[in-house]
Design a protein around this motif. Structure first.
Motif, PDB file in Angstrom:
ATOM      1  N   ALA A   4     -42.661 -53.251  -4.868  1.00 13.45           N
ATOM      2  CA  ALA A   4     -42.235 -54.022  -3.691  1.00 13.45           C
ATOM      3  C   ALA A   4     -40.848 -54.577  -3.937  1.00 13.45           C
ATOM      4  CB  ALA A   4     -43.225 -55.151  -3.421  1.00 13.45           C
ATOM      5  N   PHE A   5     -40.077 -54.746  -2.864  1.00 10.64           N
ATOM      6  CA  PHE A   5     -38.702 -55.241  -2.984  1.00 10.64           C
ATOM      7  C   PHE A   5     -38.288 -55.861  -1.651  1.00 10.64           C
ATOM      8  CE2 PHE A   5     -39.001 -50.752  -2.098  1.00 10.64           C
ATOM      9  CZ  PHE A   5     -38.207 -50.558  -0.983  1.00 10.64           C
ATOM     10  N   VAL A   6     -37.333 -56.783  -1.737  1.00  7.30           N
ATOM     11  CA  VAL A   6     -36.846 -57.466  -0.538  1.00  7.30           C
ATOM     12  C   VAL A   6     -35.638 -56.712   0.012  1.00  7.30           C
ATOM     13  CG1 VAL A   6     -35.721 -59.589   0.290  1.00  7.30           C
ATOM     14  CG2 VAL A   6     -37.687 -59.728  -1.265  1.00  7.30           C
ATOM     15  N   VAL A   7     -35.603 -56.534   1.321  1.00 10.14           N
ATOM     16  CA  VAL A   7     -34.418 -55.987   1.984  1.00 10.14           C
ATOM     17  C   VAL A   7     -34.030 -56.973   3.080  1.00 10.14           C
ATOM     18  CG1 VAL A   7     -33.361 -54.000   3.108  1.00 10.14           C
ATOM     19  CG2 VAL A   7     -35.336 -53.655   1.613  1.00 10.14           C
ATOM     20  N   LYS A   8     -32.832 -57.556   2.946  1.00  8.64           N
ATOM     21  CA  LYS A   8     -32.377 -58.536   3.942  1.00  8.64           C
ATOM     22  C   LYS A   8     -31.852 -57.822   5.182  1.00  8.64           C
ATOM     23  CE  LYS A   8     -33.082 -62.491   1.810  1.00  8.64           C
ATOM     24  NZ  LYS A   8     -31.999 -63.392   1.451  1.00  8.64           N
ATOM     25  N   LYS A   9     -31.909 -58.536   6.301  1.00 10.22           N
ATOM     26  CA  LYS A   9     -31.446 -58.001   7.585  1.00 10.22           C
ATOM     27  C   LYS A   9     -30.035 -57.410   7.450  1.00 10.22           C
ATOM     28  CE  LYS A   9     -30.516 -59.225  12.347  1.00 10.22           C
ATOM     29  NZ  LYS A   9     -30.575 -60.205  13.416  1.00 10.22           N
ATOM     30  N   GLY A  10     -29.867 -56.201   7.943  1.00 11.06           N
ATOM     31  CA  GLY A  10     -28.561 -55.535   7.902  1.00 11.06           C
ATOM     32  C   GLY A  10     -28.338 -54.712   6.659  1.00 11.06           C
ATOM     33  N   ASN A  11     -29.171 -54.915   5.629  1.00 12.07           N
ATOM     34  CA  ASN A  11     -29.017 -54.128   4.406  1.00 12.07           C
ATOM     35  C   ASN A  11     -29.760 -52.795   4.533  1.00 12.07           C
ATOM     36  OD1 ASN A  11     -27.410 -56.066   3.344  1.00 12.07           O
ATOM     37  ND2 ASN A  11     -28.928 -56.877   1.906  1.00 12.07           N
ATOM     38  N   PHE A  12     -29.401 -51.904   3.636  1.00 11.09           N
ATOM     39  CA  PHE A  12     -29.818 -50.509   3.742  1.00 11.09           C
ATOM     40  C   PHE A  12     -30.539 -50.106   2.467  1.00 11.09           C
ATOM     41  CE2 PHE A  12     -28.722 -46.108   2.699  1.00 11.09           C
ATOM     42  CZ  PHE A  12     -29.074 -45.439   3.855  1.00 11.09           C
ATOM     43  N   ALA A  41     -44.097 -52.610   5.377  1.00 16.73           N
ATOM     44  CA  ALA A  41     -43.113 -53.698   5.406  1.00 16.73           C
ATOM     45  C   ALA A  41     -43.730 -54.908   6.082  1.00 16.73           C
ATOM     46  CB  ALA A  41     -41.860 -53.244   6.156  1.00 16.73           C
ATOM     47  N   PHE A  42     -43.326 -56.077   5.583  1.00 14.75           N
ATOM     48  CA  PHE A  42     -43.751 -57.358   6.149  1.00 14.75           C
ATOM     49  C   PHE A  42     -42.498 -58.184   6.438  1.00 14.75           C
ATOM     50  CE2 PHE A  42     -48.340 -57.416   5.128  1.00 14.75           C
ATOM     51  CZ  PHE A  42     -48.409 -56.305   4.318  1.00 14.75           C
ATOM     52  N   LYS A  43     -42.558 -59.021   7.475  1.00 16.69           N
ATOM     53  CA  LYS A  43     -41.467 -59.972   7.714  1.00 16.69           C
ATOM     54  C   LYS A  43     -41.483 -60.975   6.564  1.00 16.69           C
ATOM     55  CE  LYS A  43     -39.463 -62.991  11.180  1.00 16.69           C
ATOM     56  NZ  LYS A  43     -39.678 -63.769  12.406  1.00 16.69           N
ATOM     57  N   LEU A  44     -40.334 -61.174   5.944  1.00 14.20           N
ATOM     58  CA  LEU A  44     -40.279 -61.932   4.693  1.00 14.20           C
ATOM     59  C   LEU A  44     -40.824 -63.358   4.840  1.00 14.20           C
ATOM     60  CD1 LEU A  44     -39.375 -61.683   1.748  1.00 14.20           C
ATOM     61  CD2 LEU A  44     -37.120 -62.489   2.456  1.00 14.20           C
ATOM     62  N   MET A  97     -34.696 -57.024  10.196  1.00 12.01           N
ATOM     63  CA  MET A  97     -35.103 -58.410   9.926  1.00 12.01           C
ATOM     64  C   MET A  97     -35.269 -58.493   8.412  1.00 12.01           C
ATOM     65  SD  MET A  97     -39.204 -58.456  10.939  1.00 12.01           S
ATOM     66  CE  MET A  97     -39.042 -58.062  12.687  1.00 12.01           C
ATOM     67  N   ASP A  98     -35.307 -59.711   7.866  1.00 13.32           N
ATOM     68  CA  ASP A  98     -35.556 -59.836   6.432  1.00 13.32           C
ATOM     69  C   ASP A  98     -36.973 -59.326   6.154  1.00 13.32           C
ATOM     70  OD1 ASP A  98     -33.092 -61.024   6.327  1.00 13.32           O
ATOM     71  OD2 ASP A  98     -33.833 -63.040   5.867  1.00 13.32           O
ATOM     72  N   CYS A  99     -37.081 -58.364   5.251  1.00 11.87           N
ATOM     73  CA  CYS A  99     -38.369 -57.690   5.031  1.00 11.87           C
ATOM     74  C   CYS A  99     -38.765 -57.710   3.557  1.00 11.87           C
ATOM     75  CB  CYS A  99     -38.284 -56.215   5.431  1.00 11.87           C
ATOM     76  SG  CYS A  99     -38.228 -55.897   7.195  1.00 11.87           S
ATOM     77  N   LEU A 100     -40.057 -57.809   3.312  1.00 14.02           N
ATOM     78  CA  LEU A 100     -40.613 -57.426   2.017  1.00 14.02           C
ATOM     79  C   LEU A 100     -41.208 -56.036   2.226  1.00 14.02           C
ATOM     80  CD1 LEU A 100     -41.346 -58.064  -0.922  1.00 14.02           C
ATOM     81  CD2 LEU A 100     -43.478 -59.088  -0.095  1.00 14.02           C
ATOM     82  N   VAL A 101     -40.641 -55.076   1.518  1.00 13.49           N
ATOM     83  CA  VAL A 101     -41.036 -53.676   1.678  1.00 13.49           C
ATOM     84  C   VAL A 101     -41.803 -53.249   0.426  1.00 13.49           C
ATOM     85  CG1 VAL A 101     -40.148 -51.311   1.963  1.00 13.49           C
ATOM     86  CG2 VAL A 101     -38.972 -53.224   3.069  1.00 13.49           C
ATOM     87  N   ALA A 102     -42.792 -52.418   0.598  1.00 13.79           N
ATOM     88  CA  ALA A 102     -43.451 -51.805  -0.565  1.00 13.79           C
ATOM     89  C   ALA A 102     -43.552 -50.307  -0.332  1.00 13.79           C
ATOM     90  CB  ALA A 102     -44.834 -52.411  -0.797  1.00 13.79           C
ATOM     91  N   VAL A 103     -43.321 -49.567  -1.422  1.00 12.61           N
ATOM     92  CA  VAL A 103     -43.383 -48.107  -1.359  1.00 12.61           C
ATOM     93  C   VAL A 103     -44.291 -47.625  -2.486  1.00 12.61           C
ATOM     94  CG1 VAL A 103     -42.079 -45.955  -1.653  1.00 12.61           C
ATOM     95  CG2 VAL A 103     -41.093 -47.846  -0.329  1.00 12.61           C
ATOM     96  N   SER A 104     -45.207 -46.723  -2.152  1.00  8.16           N
ATOM     97  CA  SER A 104     -46.046 -46.130  -3.195  1.00  8.16           C
ATOM     98  C   SER A 104     -45.734 -44.651  -3.320  1.00  8.16           C
ATOM     99  CB  SER A 104     -47.532 -46.339  -2.889  1.00  8.16           C
ATOM    100  OG  SER A 104     -47.933 -45.543  -1.805  1.00  8.16           O
TER     101      SER A 104
END
Ligand SMILES: [Zn+2]
Length: 202
Positions: free
Chosen positions: A17-25, A41-44, A172-179
């Motif tokens: 899991a990792f955080v991606v802030k709004k506007g980041n790629f 993804a979840f809203k942070l 939006m600011d997201c907490l994303v997880a990838v498996s």
């Protein structure tokens, strides 16, 4: 040029899991090819808002989404937008593999799947999510054919080649997880789980 970048390594059959802030790629890279990447993804700042597979499918009015298409939350907000896609074949219908699926559907005994692995990765970031709170993922590179005559979905081997990727911008600011999909039972990952790499650009 982006101001900074970092890399997250997802081990074969594991999740991160990792955080991606709004506007980041960020870019999800299939390093060796033929590996499904299940993304949630979840809203942070409000984890009750999360990626929604069926709203993403129907709000786009497409079974398969690609460059330019948004990923929607369960509140119909744009969570992210696909900016790059080397494959164009992704699934928005499967619930993600799980211990239930391995035991009861595939009948290969108890084994953790993407849903358990995604929950574990998200909980390492300070959450306390139950597996039933993990949304059905956006399954990058997963190739599913729908044979409406026989009424059976057919899982085909992932179509991605080594180095293929999908790039997305957070809306939006997201907490994303990838498996790295843990399925070494069906053809989904060509019978073998392989690593993924996440490139985060700020
Ligand atoms: Zn899986």
């Amino acid at each position: 040029m982006p101001a900074s970048s970092s890399t997250v390594q997802v081990p074969p059959g594991g999740a991160r899991a990792f955080v991606v802030k709004k506007g980041n790629f960020f870019r999800v890279i299939d390093v060796q090819g033929g590996q499904v990447a299940d993304l949630v993804a979840f809203k942070l700042d409000d984890m009750s808002e999360r990626l929604d597979q069926s709203r993403t499918r129907i709000n786009n009015w497409k079974y398969r989404i690609s460059v330019g298409d948004p990923v929607y939350s369960n509140m119909n907000n744009w969570m992210m937008t696909i900016l790059e896609d080397k494959v164009g074949i992704h699934d928005l219908t499967f619930p993600g593999c799980s211990s239930f699926a391995y035991e009861k559907i595939l009948k290969v005994g108890k084994k953790n799947g993407c849903i358990e692995n995604l929950a574990e990765a998200l909980n390492k970031e300070g959450n306390n999510l139950k597996t039933f709170e993990i949304p059905a993922p956006f399954s990058l590179f997963m190739d599913v054919e729908y044979d409406l005559r026989s009424n059976v979905p057919i899982i085909k081997p992932a179509a991605s080649k080594a180095g293929d990727f999908v790039g997305m911008r957070a809306e939006m600011d997201c907490l994303v997880a990838v498996s790295s999909c843990a399925d070494d039972v069906t053809d989904c990952n060509h019978g073998k789980c392989k690593p993924l790499e996440i490139k985060l650009l700020e």
